[in-house]
Write an enzyme that holds these catalytic residues in place. Structure first.
Site, PDB file in Angstrom:
ATOM      1  CB  CYS A 144      -3.656   3.259  -1.517  1.00 45.00           C
ATOM      2  SG  CYS A 144      -4.825   4.563  -1.167  1.00 45.00           S
ATOM      3  CG  HIS A 199      -1.914   0.949   1.395  1.00 47.25           C
ATOM      4  ND1 HIS A 199      -1.685   2.263   1.755  1.00 47.25           N
ATOM      5  CD2 HIS A 199      -3.256   0.842   1.228  1.00 47.25           C
ATOM      6  CE1 HIS A 199      -2.839   2.909   1.800  1.00 47.25           C
ATOM      7  NE2 HIS A 199      -3.805   2.076   1.478  1.00 47.25           N
TER       8      HIS A 199
HETATM    9  C1  LIG Z   1      -2.526  -2.877   3.579  1.00 49.10           C
HETATM   10  C2  LIG Z   1      -2.806  -1.487   4.010  1.00 49.10           C
HETATM   11  N1  LIG Z   1      -1.813  -0.739   4.527  1.00 49.10           N
HETATM   12  C3  LIG Z   1      -2.010   0.517   4.944  1.00 49.10           C
HETATM   13  C4  LIG Z   1      -3.243   1.107   4.867  1.00 49.10           C
HETATM   14  C5  LIG Z   1      -3.390   2.517   5.332  1.00 49.10           C
HETATM   15  O1  LIG Z   1      -4.269   2.612   6.409  1.00 49.10           O
HETATM   16  P1  LIG Z   1      -4.775   4.041   6.902  1.00 49.10           P
HETATM   17  O2  LIG Z   1      -5.270   4.761   5.690  1.00 49.10           O
HETATM   18  O3  LIG Z   1      -5.840   3.742   7.861  1.00 49.10           O
HETATM   19  O4  LIG Z   1      -3.592   4.726   7.504  1.00 49.10           O
HETATM   20  C6  LIG Z   1      -4.319   0.365   4.340  1.00 49.10           C
HETATM   21  C7  LIG Z   1      -5.687   0.916   4.212  1.00 49.10           C
HETATM   22  O5  LIG Z   1      -5.984   1.827   3.488  1.00 49.10           O
HETATM   23  C8  LIG Z   1      -4.085  -0.954   3.903  1.00 49.10           C
HETATM   24  O6  LIG Z   1      -5.080  -1.683   3.374  1.00 49.10           O
END
Ligand SMILES: Cc1ncc(COP(=O)(O)O)c(C=O)c1O
Ligand SMILES: Cc1ncc(COP(=O)(O)O)c(C=O)c1O
Ligand code: FES
Ligand code: FES
Lengths: 176, 432, 432, 176
Positions: free
Chosen positions: C388, C145
């Site tokens: 993302c 991500h």
């Molecule tokens: C695998 C993964 N990592 C990181 C994130 C980032 O999370 P957040 O946007 O809650 O910081 C997400 C979700 O969007 C995710 O699915």
């Protein structure tokens, strides 16, 4: 004017000791020194442990009250005896009274016995008003039991005791 | 919203009581007494209207914003951006000049790290003008909250710059002569609180902005104690950055805001990075969106932003002039009552002029935590300690103080209960 | 808490329906259809129990924590620290190893900035071992991500270190041979997701930890898609850091957590600085508290932390084994249904083994946003876009995909409505 | 199967244009080029403006529909005429259809007239389903009005038009 609870927290003996401040004023010498800070309020204490050689027959080991009894660390014939604690610090009435009461309690005990008293005191402080089974070994300091109901003030009462514990540990570590 | 409809020019004790009725937390007993809450300087209570808006969001809209095409996501995005508009308007700036943060502390860190990233060469040529070197200076005052002090110490340590503090007068006010002396052409940024959370002193921001800008320095305003309590027009004040926290202004915890002049925000390199603040991402490098999205990495505090907008709507319906006027009235009464008590030493000005509705004091012979404990026994919630301003307490020669801070929901009865309480303390502790 | 009391080993569609009834947002119509929410991978819905706990906090306890001696402050502090204990226990670690953040993104940034501050010489001798130099390497995977990619690009840029990405196989899985090749004695940290938010692939974390530790590298686990969906024992996994977000696990927005091994957290220099994370502050310098307070500057997300604990309590009452098993069942049905549709190309493994309960796919001839729009018209909320994860989409040769992601409140009916919807899309758009 | 709203969003002419992609394929030459990205989805377009000299009598200025009418910037006798737009890009059916419809509309207009059309199109897109008073100047592109009800898709429809606006501004800036 004040509730019974509050009157219990601030008993006359506590108010008296908060002004008496037994042991207050650092005395030259001492075998170990500890500085402790209460970050919530910024108050602090510096405490010194003063020992004399003694026959340390292990009063603590037969008083039967200690959490650490039976761990085989105490009662060595050569253990010194606490002559006094001296300290310098500032804080609320609870912390000052507690340092004073500790300074009254400590002289004549061996470091091992003091460690046991500190453990018992901590247990009492964590009891949330329930107290401990036998608070006799704490002498007048047992009066601080009421503080344990006020979680935010437990750190105040513990401040000097944590410093004393630290000095004893320094000495023990040095001997080991 | 009790007061929204009726036009009026004077806000009085009855109005305060009506406002108070909107706050569930104020309607409870503590230690057998009706709660007297005088710790709003630390955090405010929340009106039902704000809690309802947040709950409605979770029951009807909740979705990730600025992503996805489904209906809930579209509704959530709209509410979220509408919230930005509401809050921006409340402080007199444009929508894209407001960046959401967790609290004011994070907002200050955002600027400090943005400058430090610029100093490391991040952000390209636009960020050149924002670089600090070993020759640079950062200017604060002796009266800052730790959150507006420690981040600058760290920025100085990271860049080699020097941190300078404008000293304060004996009454806690700031002399512009001292400011003139300390702000020079080396100054990169001046960070100063609008209202002191200890003395209540309202600093001369317009003058400080003029001094800073004359030397080509930026000015960051810590509006934590002003945004909740008085009308604020950040464009008119001409500050470069400003920060405030939602929890001090009727909103939930976990939300704060950074205001930055548009051009400045778009020149500042990113701070937190990750999802939602980027354009194109390859394994090698990433492009960044313009502000405010550039600074909003990851899933944002959506419900909290929406609730903060509900809070500013609530305050706006009362009218910030009335809020400020009423708190001034309360502060005056508090000050007058305390000054009459033997052993009370008020920190800061001894008269109500130029002071917000809060008073901190030292009580001779009784430690602040004992004062607080005594008051709590009567159901009075006040703050004791250094209030995250150790240098300022040191300046006054004390480690800790007791602070009563008011909000629009406080009444004369609250103030009087407090003053009566303080009056009884020294005899209880046997110091008189 | 519908399911807490009855002992059982199989969780079925009726159980899911009972759970679903606890979620107010799921009980609404969208575009004239009952909402089918299949976007929990982006953010989850919240059960009434969690909303109630948060509201109760505001109505009865709300106060600043770790400061002040009054009753509300003491109650708030206790609830807040109890929440830390609950969440720490949920992921198998000790209380003081959990640091609250706004979201997982901020937690990753905390580590990246902590390491970068260590590299600038902050944090004293304890932090020496954490310094990165131009010789250091940071290892991620091609499937991360953006939130677990961009912060490391920035750390590399700030320190001169090199970022390397472990390539993925055609089915989105990671080969340990590639990991062995890329992780070397130069590697400072390996940052890897537990479960991919695009392919649902569950990575071999124990093996990666072994490889990292053999080379003296740290391993950070992105548990965003695992903590909400499966039992997690971070001590047993032996990772050094882990991050997750509350909003993806039934809790409000604005709260996330960083786990760090105690010794490591206490060696890491501070990131955000300000109030409440310090010991003694002078105008010249500040002392820092041990972890976790060291990393929690300013007024924290108190109600959100408490609500997150209520969420993990809720999940714990269902049982994380059942949550994982049920979602696996849903994922299997989803995958099977989609694979039967002409023009569907599933990203990642084509079989349900080693896959979490989510599926992303490309639909030949129809852009993902058109797919999403069509589904939304039927009240089906799915995610479309790059989720993302642009590099991973590029790896699969597409810009965007459509993702259905399940949670414990989803039912067979939800999955079937989705599959039926997708089946109708190509003919609607005239591509068959 | 699909609601009337959805059928309104994806009218046959839109679906047709999304496949037709008029103007698609960048053509050599052109006086200005713009690249626009939709960060929400990652879709992008590169669009070129191709002009020929012409008598540009200012059709826009007497059509009376333009938001910019009367600002005195248009109708200069020497204004060139748009020969074509050419573009390359990828995106959803709305964005592709919109680029196609724009490419059908632009030829024969002056840059000033196109600017007016773009302003009108933006007004329509922001209308949240209400539409604009007179959408005739938009020709077939008026069919995109239904997109304005879907706020999340407005950016899709605008993508090519923002690129075109940028190319015109480059040319205007160059002439100024
Ligand atoms: C695998 C993964 N990592 C990181 C994130 C980032 O999370 P957040 O946007 O809650 O910081 C997400 C979700 O969007 C995710 O699915
Ligand atoms: C003047 C001032 N600045 C900064 C802060 C920090 O705000 P927060 O803790 O919400 O980040 C506070 C409140 O504690 C404050 O009163
Ligand atoms: S308040 Fe500081 S030690 Fe008690
Ligand atoms: S979804 Fe990308 S342009 Fe429409």
């Amino acid at each position: 004017m004040a509730s019974p609870e509050l009157a219990g927290l601030y008993q006359q003996v506590i108010l008296d000791h908060s002004k008496l401040r037994k042991g207050s004023g650092l005395v030259d010498g001492g075998v170990a020194e500890s500085h402790q800070l209460n970050p919530t309020c910024g108050d602090e204490i510096t405490l010194r442990l003063h020992l004399v050689e003694g026959s340390g027959s292990g009063l603590g080991s037969d008083s039967g009250n200690a959490g650490t009894a039976g761990d085989g660390t105490h009662g060595s014939a050569s253990e010194p005896i606490i002559e006094r604690l001296s300290w310098d610090g500032q804080g609320c009435s609870i912390s000052m009274a507690s340092a004073s009461l500790l300074s009254e309690l400590a002289p004549g005990l061996t470091p091992t016995e003091l460690t046991e008293r500190i453990a018992l005191f901590r247990e009492m402080m964590r009891s949330r008003g329930a107290g401990v089974e036998d608070d006799e070994p704490l002498g007048d300091a047992a009066v601080l039991e009421s503080v344990s109901k006020y979680i935010a003030r437990v750190k105040c009462a513990m401040l000097a005791w944590v410093a004393a514990e630290d000095t004893v540990q320094q000495v023990t570590a040095g001997r080991a | 919203m009790t007061l929204a409809d009726q036009p009026r020019t004077t806000f009085g004790n009855d109005d305060a009581k009506r406002v108070r009725a909107d706050f569930p937390a104020l309607d409870q007993e503590v230690n057998g007494h009706a709660l007297v809450y005088l710790d709003s300087g630390a955090t405010s209570q929340k009106p039902r209207a704000v809690l309802d808006v947040e709950r409605h969001y979770y029951e009807r809209q909740n979705a990730a914003v600025h992503r996805g095409a489904h209906t809930l996501a579209a509704l959530a995005t709209e509410s979220y951006e509408q919230a930005r508009h509401t809050v921006a308007t409340f402080v007199g700036v444009d929508d894209d000049e407001i960046v959401w943060t967790s609290n004011a502390t994070e907002a200050i860190n955002l600027v400090a790290y943005g400058l430090s990233n610029a100093s490391l060469g991040r952000g390209g040529p636009e960020a050149d003008a924002l670089r600090l070197t070993a020759d640079s200076e950062i200017v604060i005052t002796e009266g800052e909250h730790h959150s507006n002090l420690v981040p600058w110490q760290e920025l100085a340590a990271r860049t080699g710059a020097t941190l300078r503090a404008i000293p304060l007068q004996d009454d806690g006010t700031l002399s512009l002569d001292d400011a003139e002396r300390l702000v020079t052409d080396r100054t990169a940024i001046v960070a100063v609180t609008h209202v002191s959370n200890v003395t209540g002193v309202i600093n001369p921001i317009a003058e400080l902005v003029e001094i800073a800008h004359r030397h080509g320095a930026l000015l960051l305003l810590d509006a934590c104690q002003s945004a909740p309590h008085m009308p604020l027009d950040l464009h008119a004040l001409d500050v470069d950055f400003a920060v405030f926290s939602g929890h001090k202004m009727l909103a939930p915890t976990g939300i704060g805001a950074l205001y930055g002049r548009r051009a400045l925000l778009n020149a500042l390199p990113p701070f937190l990075t990750g999802g939602s603040m980027i354009t194109t991402v390859t394994l090698e490098e990433s492009g960044y969106l313009p502000a405010p999205q550039r600074f909003e990495a990851g899933t944002q505090r959506i419900s909290q932003a929406i609730a903060l907008a509900a809070a500013t709507d609530y305050l706006g319906a009362i009218g910030m002039h009335d809020v400020a006027a009423w708190e001034h009235t309360l502060g005056e009464r508090l000050l007058a009552g305390l000054l009459e008590i033997d052993g009370v030493r008020v920190l800061g000005p001894q008269t109500p002029e130029g002071r917000a509705g809060l008073v901190a004091f030292d009580l001779d012979g009784v430690h602040a935590h004992d004062v607080g404990q005594f008051l709590d026994d009567r159901g009075i919630a006040a703050r004791v300690g250094h209030h995250c301003a150790q240098p300022l307490h040191r300046r006054f020669g004390v480690t800790a103080s007791t602070r009563a801070s008011t909000y629009v929901y406080n009444t004369f009865e609250d103030v009087d209960a407090f003053v009566d309480g303080v009056r009884d303390i020294r005899s209880f502790f046997g110091v008189v």
